[in-house]
Design an enzyme around this catalytic site. Structure first.
Site, PDB file in Angstrom:
ATOM      1  N   ASP A 158     -68.506 -60.178 102.027  1.00 28.09           N
ATOM      2  CA  ASP A 158     -69.253 -60.595 100.843  1.00 28.09           C
ATOM      3  C   ASP A 158     -70.717 -60.576 101.264  1.00 28.09           C
ATOM      4  O   ASP A 158     -71.159 -61.454 102.014  1.00 28.09           O
ATOM      5  CB  ASP A 158     -68.822 -62.000 100.397  1.00 28.09           C
ATOM      6  CG  ASP A 158     -69.516 -62.442  99.112  1.00 28.09           C
ATOM      7  OD1 ASP A 158     -70.610 -61.913  98.815  1.00 28.09           O
ATOM      8  OD2 ASP A 158     -68.971 -63.300  98.405  1.00 28.09           O
ATOM      9  N   HIS A 159     -71.473 -59.593 100.787  1.00 32.23           N
ATOM     10  CA  HIS A 159     -72.822 -59.410 101.326  1.00 32.23           C
ATOM     11  C   HIS A 159     -73.729 -60.598 101.055  1.00 32.23           C
ATOM     12  O   HIS A 159     -74.725 -60.799 101.742  1.00 32.23           O
ATOM     13  CB  HIS A 159     -73.449 -58.111 100.799  1.00 32.23           C
ATOM     14  CG  HIS A 159     -73.868 -58.166  99.364  1.00 32.23           C
ATOM     15  ND1 HIS A 159     -73.031 -57.818  98.329  1.00 32.23           N
ATOM     16  CD2 HIS A 159     -75.037 -58.531  98.796  1.00 32.23           C
ATOM     17  CE1 HIS A 159     -73.669 -57.958  97.191  1.00 32.23           C
ATOM     18  NE2 HIS A 159     -74.888 -58.389  97.434  1.00 32.23           N
ATOM     19  N   HIS A 171     -69.213 -64.213  95.013  1.00 33.98           N
ATOM     20  CA  HIS A 171     -70.539 -64.680  95.406  1.00 33.98           C
ATOM     21  C   HIS A 171     -70.787 -66.145  95.062  1.00 33.98           C
ATOM     22  O   HIS A 171     -71.145 -66.956  95.912  1.00 33.98           O
ATOM     23  CB  HIS A 171     -71.616 -63.828  94.744  1.00 33.98           C
ATOM     24  CG  HIS A 171     -71.558 -62.380  95.096  1.00 33.98           C
ATOM     25  ND1 HIS A 171     -71.037 -61.914  96.269  1.00 33.98           N
ATOM     26  CD2 HIS A 171     -71.975 -61.283  94.414  1.00 33.98           C
ATOM     27  CE1 HIS A 171     -71.137 -60.590  96.312  1.00 33.98           C
ATOM     28  NE2 HIS A 171     -71.692 -60.192  95.193  1.00 33.98           N
TER      29      HIS A 171
END
Length: 510
Positions: A200-201, A263
């Protein structure tokens, strides 16, 4: 017999000591796609520039296009030139590019995986990769299970004694609880959980990592980080862009699947979790999982959630089309481009404190932040003295683009009255440290090579998030919380404002 993952001893804001990654080969499936050129290759190039890649490092791109090594290198050079945070240096690129190779094949072609195995064996000799493999799935999600299966059949998923093999999986991990469980089972048949790195960036952003440092590294904040002092928490993501030509993808996704399930829920967990004894991967992920399991199930989808689509409007003075007018979008689409949800974390620390999450496209500005509003002082002291009650204290953690932290508190206005005016203390990353933070993918790729899973999501956390949000998707499909419209350039539908105002609160103006 597989070798246990090496222990990681993290420290500092990076949560680990500086240590060298093992020699390895990174295999990128979907290597001709946009993600590789925009994010992965620039990240690897910048790691090379900072001398953080191991000496025996190499890359194999795997995709359908019938490219040679030279064509792959040329395409990657173009991507790095265009998207790297630092300008491309020819001498450094020439050295880096010698480790780039390419294998052509479809994701279901067993013979292509045999070619891949041969190429990796040659690279072990040529580059000294020592048999260590990092497989990166930069592909559409429907290819994940097939690639894992073929890697297992080709004996590429099982490391030899003394080596390691890891699998990095991009979001989305499933479309709902049922599909996520099926995908986990398919991949789990080949790779053990400890070797699966769900990326998950957002968790690679310096400002997201700083939430833990801010909380646990400063003695003045953690004592008030609870229901006794906090009135409400808001996690907000605002985007000015629309679907950017990805209407077909977004029709299958929507804001809840695209942003909230991963996110926003991950940021919520970092804000709400208990202190950890160490920053080792499982210590952090254990506490995050406890938060997910403590979130109360949404009992009334129509009351506690809002979904909406943007209609035509103006963004920064330019007219933009509505969502249903975008290419690839059905004219009667009910896919949400805006979602707002009220959640409650039912544990000792947070019981009674609402968490409001919102995300939307075509809003007036681009911003991602966490806004924590504290309870007001219990006495009407200032009103009795002829002044106004102070505005509640507000702590804002700005994740992007103006990375920093601000704290709002009350101060007396000069004069004979006891008027109180809110003022801000402001910290900005750029001006305070004078260095540009690394891109999220730089940090995450290096962590995957190091075997540090702290910033990657674990299956129990993914499952718990889907258990919470799948009923919302089902409720929306059944007509609960009908789709609303909001004009592009506005802050969302009236229903989102009503969601928070009925609790006597309001959204923080970003």
């Amino acid at each position: 017999m597989t070798m246990a993952e090496p222990a990681v001893n993290p420290l500092r804001t990076g949560m680990r000591l500086n240590r060298a990654a093992d020699p390895c080969a990174v295999v990128v499936f979907g290597a001709t796609g946009d993600l590789t050129a925009r994010k992965l290759m620039p990240a690897l190039y910048n790691l090379a520039r900072e001398r953080l890649l191991p000496g025996g490092f190499s890359v194999v791109g795997f995709a359908r296009r019938d490219w040679t090594d030279e064509q792959f290198r040329a395409a990657m050079k173009e991507g790095v030139t265009k998207f790297s945070r630092e300008p491309l240096q020819e001498e450094l690129w020439e050295s880096f590019a010698r480790g780039l190779h390419y294998v052509s094949g479809t994701f279901d072609d067993a013979q292509a995986y045999a070619k891949l195995a041969e190429r990796l064996a040659k690279q072990d000799i040529a580059h000294g990769a020592a048999g260590n493999r990092l497989f990166y799935l930069a592909t559409p999600p429907d290819a994940y299970a097939m690639i894992a299966q073929r890697l297992g059949e080709a004996q590429l998923a099982t490391p030899q004694a003394g080596n390691w093999t890891r699998l990095v999986v991009e979001k989305p991990f499933g479309r709902d609880l049922t599909s996520a469980r099926a995908l986990d089972q398919s991949i789990g048949n080949v790779f053990r959980e400890r070797y699966i790195y769900r990326i998950d960036h957002y968790l690679g952003k310096e400002t997201v990592q700083n939430i833990m440092v801010f909380r646990f590294g400063n003695g003045i904040f953690e004592p008030v980080w609870n229901r006794r002092y906090v009135d409400n928490v808001q996690v907000s993501v605002a985007e000015t862009v629309g679907v950017e030509g990805r209407g077909g993808y977004y029709e299958e996704s929507g804001a809840l699947r695209d942003m909230v399930q991963n996110h926003l829920m991950q940021v919520l967990a970092l804000v709400a979790m208990e202190p950890v004894a160490s920053f080792r991967g499982d210590a952090v992920r254990d506490e995050k999982a406890k938060v997910f399991h403590a979130v109360k199930a949404i009992e009334d989808v129509g009351r506690d959630t809002v979904r909406a689509q943007y209609s035509a409007g103006a963004i920064m003075g330019a007219m933009v089309p509505g969502y249903r007018e975008e290419q690839g979008v059905a004219p009667d689409s009910h896919t949400e481009t805006y979602a707002a949800i009220k959640l409650e974390v039912e544990n000792w620390r947070w019981s009674g404190v609402p968490f409001y999450l919102r995300v939307g496209k075509r809003l007036p500005k681009r911003a991602t932040e966490v806004a924590i509003t504290f309870k007001t002082a219990p006495l009407q002291l200032f009103r009795q003295m002829g002044g106004d009650n102070p505005t509640p204290n507000l702590l804002v953690l700005r994740i992007q683009p103006d990375e920093g932290i601000s704290l709002r508190f009350g101060a007396k206005v000069p004069g004979t009255r006891s008027d109180v005016r809110p003022v801000n203390m402001d910290f900005r990353y750029g001006s305070s440290f004078g260095v540009e933070p690394p891109e999220a993918y730089e940090r995450l790729l290096l962590d995957a090579m190091l075997g540090d899973s702290t910033l990657f999501t674990r299956w129990d956390g993914v499952e718990a998030a889907w258990e919470l949000l799948t009923p919302v998707l089902d409720g929306w499909a059944d007509g609960a919380s009908p789709i609303k419209q909001y004009e592009a350039g506005s802050w969302g539908p009236d229903a989102a404002r009503e969601l928070i105002e009925r609790d006597g609160r309001e959204w923080h103006r970003m």
